[in-house]
Design a protein around this motif. Structure first.
Motif, PDB file in Angstrom:
ATOM      1  N   VAL A 221       6.517   0.647  -0.877  1.00  0.00           N
ATOM      2  CA  VAL A 221       6.166  -0.361   0.228  1.00  0.00           C
ATOM      3  C   VAL A 221       7.273  -0.658   0.965  1.00  0.00           C
ATOM      4  O   VAL A 221       8.544  -0.602   0.578  1.00  0.00           O
ATOM      5  CB  VAL A 221       5.843  -1.899  -0.401  1.00  0.00           C
TER       6      VAL A 221
ATOM      7  N   THR B 250      -1.016   0.093   7.482  1.00  0.00           N
ATOM      8  CA  THR B 250      -2.246  -0.313   6.897  1.00  0.00           C
ATOM      9  C   THR B 250      -2.310  -1.992   6.853  1.00  0.00           C
ATOM     10  O   THR B 250      -1.079  -2.224   7.119  1.00  0.00           O
ATOM     11  CB  THR B 250      -2.782   0.240   5.405  1.00  0.00           C
ATOM     12  N   HIS B 251      -3.168  -2.564   6.567  1.00  0.00           N
ATOM     13  CA  HIS B 251      -3.104  -4.091   6.805  1.00  0.00           C
ATOM     14  C   HIS B 251      -4.024  -4.664   5.264  1.00  0.00           C
ATOM     15  O   HIS B 251      -4.986  -4.241   5.197  1.00  0.00           O
ATOM     16  CB  HIS B 251      -3.865  -4.546   7.879  1.00  0.00           C
ATOM     17  N   LEU B 252      -3.046  -5.169   4.700  1.00  0.00           N
ATOM     18  CA  LEU B 252      -3.344  -5.929   3.260  1.00  0.00           C
ATOM     19  C   LEU B 252      -3.930  -7.144   3.360  1.00  0.00           C
ATOM     20  O   LEU B 252      -3.513  -8.026   4.420  1.00  0.00           O
ATOM     21  CB  LEU B 252      -2.519  -5.796   2.237  1.00  0.00           C
TER      22      LEU B 252
ATOM     23  N   GLN C  32      -7.324  -0.312   0.335  1.00  0.00           N
ATOM     24  CA  GLN C  32      -5.905  -0.519   0.045  1.00  0.00           C
ATOM     25  C   GLN C  32      -5.701  -2.057  -0.233  1.00  0.00           C
ATOM     26  O   GLN C  32      -6.333  -3.062   0.223  1.00  0.00           O
ATOM     27  CB  GLN C  32      -5.154  -0.208   1.412  1.00  0.00           C
TER      28      GLN C  32
ATOM     29  N   LYS D 205      -2.857  -4.239  -2.885  1.00  0.00           N
ATOM     30  CA  LYS D 205      -1.749  -4.328  -3.958  1.00  0.00           C
ATOM     31  C   LYS D 205      -1.985  -4.631  -5.265  1.00  0.00           C
ATOM     32  O   LYS D 205      -2.517  -5.873  -5.652  1.00  0.00           O
ATOM     33  CB  LYS D 205      -0.709  -5.196  -3.290  1.00  0.00           C
TER      34      LYS D 205
ATOM     35  N   ILE E  43       0.655  -0.168  -3.684  1.00  0.00           N
ATOM     36  CA  ILE E  43      -0.454  -0.294  -3.008  1.00  0.00           C
ATOM     37  C   ILE E  43      -1.460   0.702  -3.480  1.00  0.00           C
ATOM     38  O   ILE E  43      -0.970   1.986  -3.392  1.00  0.00           O
ATOM     39  CB  ILE E  43      -0.119  -0.298  -1.598  1.00  0.00           C
TER      40      ILE E  43
ATOM     41  N   ASN F  78       2.725  -2.102   5.369  1.00  0.00           N
ATOM     42  CA  ASN F  78       1.778  -3.288   5.665  1.00  0.00           C
ATOM     43  C   ASN F  78       2.263  -3.965   7.006  1.00  0.00           C
ATOM     44  O   ASN F  78       3.201  -4.315   7.030  1.00  0.00           O
ATOM     45  CB  ASN F  78       1.979  -4.242   4.419  1.00  0.00           C
TER      46      ASN F  78
ATOM     47  N   ALA G 128      -6.799   2.360   7.476  1.00  0.00           N
ATOM     48  CA  ALA G 128      -6.945   0.901   7.232  1.00  0.00           C
ATOM     49  C   ALA G 128      -8.556   0.666   7.156  1.00  0.00           C
ATOM     50  O   ALA G 128      -8.684  -0.477   7.808  1.00  0.00           O
ATOM     51  CB  ALA G 128      -6.135   0.203   8.250  1.00  0.00           C
TER      52      ALA G 128
ATOM     53  N   ASP H   7      -6.868 -12.130   8.153  1.00  0.00           N
ATOM     54  CA  ASP H   7      -6.958 -10.840   7.139  1.00  0.00           C
ATOM     55  C   ASP H   7      -8.111 -11.239   6.354  1.00  0.00           C
ATOM     56  O   ASP H   7      -8.997 -12.085   6.313  1.00  0.00           O
ATOM     57  CB  ASP H   7      -5.695 -10.428   6.473  1.00  0.00           C
TER      58      ASP H   7
END
Length: 265
Positions: free
Chosen positions: A12, A47-49, A55, A57, A62, A85, A107, A178
């Motif tokens: 990360v 990417t976007h968590l 994806q 965590k 991740i 992220n 993503a 998100d």
């Protein structure tokens, strides 16, 4: 939209690393055949968590379907994948490539004509469609059923586009940064329903039986791995790895790991 194997270690990126990455204006790593990476020996993936099971965590790592898939690309390139992220808006506008924050974007991202104007995509690797999620027992089967009600959607997504097109003025649309915030809003009753890709919503209801997917809309979407426009050397590497994964069974193995079934042909 789950098997542990000896895949490359995923790191990360810290805020400091991100800051230095944002100010870089040149590639530091060449991998032959004109291929250039932001950092030598590393395949940086934006990417976007959270967006499980693509994806998410888990502990200090991740993991997810997209992560495993890009690990195959990194392995073929003899580098390690590193996850960045970052807000989805920066990914889908192509800005993260312009400032050299990452080499790729994986993503759960639908290939659209608008996005193709600001980035190049790999060959499609996943079929998706939009779906509606509600608390258990609610009668909503389509966006139009939510007149006088609240419908949540995730910012900068095709779900948001679909909601705005079909909701009309009588549906109260609520935007969330998100997926996690959107699903929490549905679960706690802050919104009456939420719209997003079917893969993530079907995954969520498995562990949240007080919610259900009440409808899927045939939008015919396909996910692609994004990269800077004109980066043909990298695009060819990614497409070759995807083709190999589908021919040698790796794709099916990863798919079953995260979705519990084999992919439909």
């Amino acid at each position: 939209m789950s098997a542990r194997s000896s895949l490359p270690v995923i790191a990360v990126v810290t805020a400091v690393a991100l800051a230095s990455g944002c100010t870089s204006t040149k590639s530091e790593g060449k991998q032959g055949s004109g291929l250039q990476l932001v950092s030598k020996g590393t395949l940086k993936t934006c990417t976007h968590l959270p967006y499980p099971p693509f994806q998410v965590k888990k502990g200090d790592k991740i993991v997810g379907f997209d992560v495993d898939l890009v690990d195959l690309v990194a392995k073929d390139m003899k580098v390690k994948q590193e996850i960045v992220n970052t807000p989805f808006e920066g990914i889908e506008t192509g800005q993260d490539f312009n400032i050299r924050k990452c080499d790729l974007a994986a993503a759960g991202m639908t290939i659209t004509p608008e996005r193709k104007k600001v980035m190049d995509f790999s060959d499609p690797y996943f079929n998706a469609t939009q779906a509606l999620i509600t608390k258990k027992g609610k009668p909503y089967k389509k966006v139009e059923d939510l007149k006088g009600r609240k419908l949540g959607y995730q910012k900068a997504t095709t779900g948001g586009i679909y909601a705005k097109k079909h909701a009309g003025k009588d549906v109260d649309l609520v935007e969330y940064e998100d997926l996690g915030l959107l699903l929490t809003a549905v679960k706690t009753g802050k919104v009456d329903a939420g719209i997003n890709d079917n893969g993530v919503l079907l995954d969520y209801v498995k562990s949240n039986p007080d919610t259900e997917v009440t409808a899927e809309f045939d939008t015919g979407e396909h996910y692609g791995i994004g990269m800077a426009k004109g980066n043909d050397a990298l695009r060819k590497k990614v497409n070759a790895a995807l083709k190999k994964a589908k021919s040698d069974g790796s794709y099916d193995r990863i798919y079953k790991k995260w979705f519990g079934t084999a992919p439909q042909s």
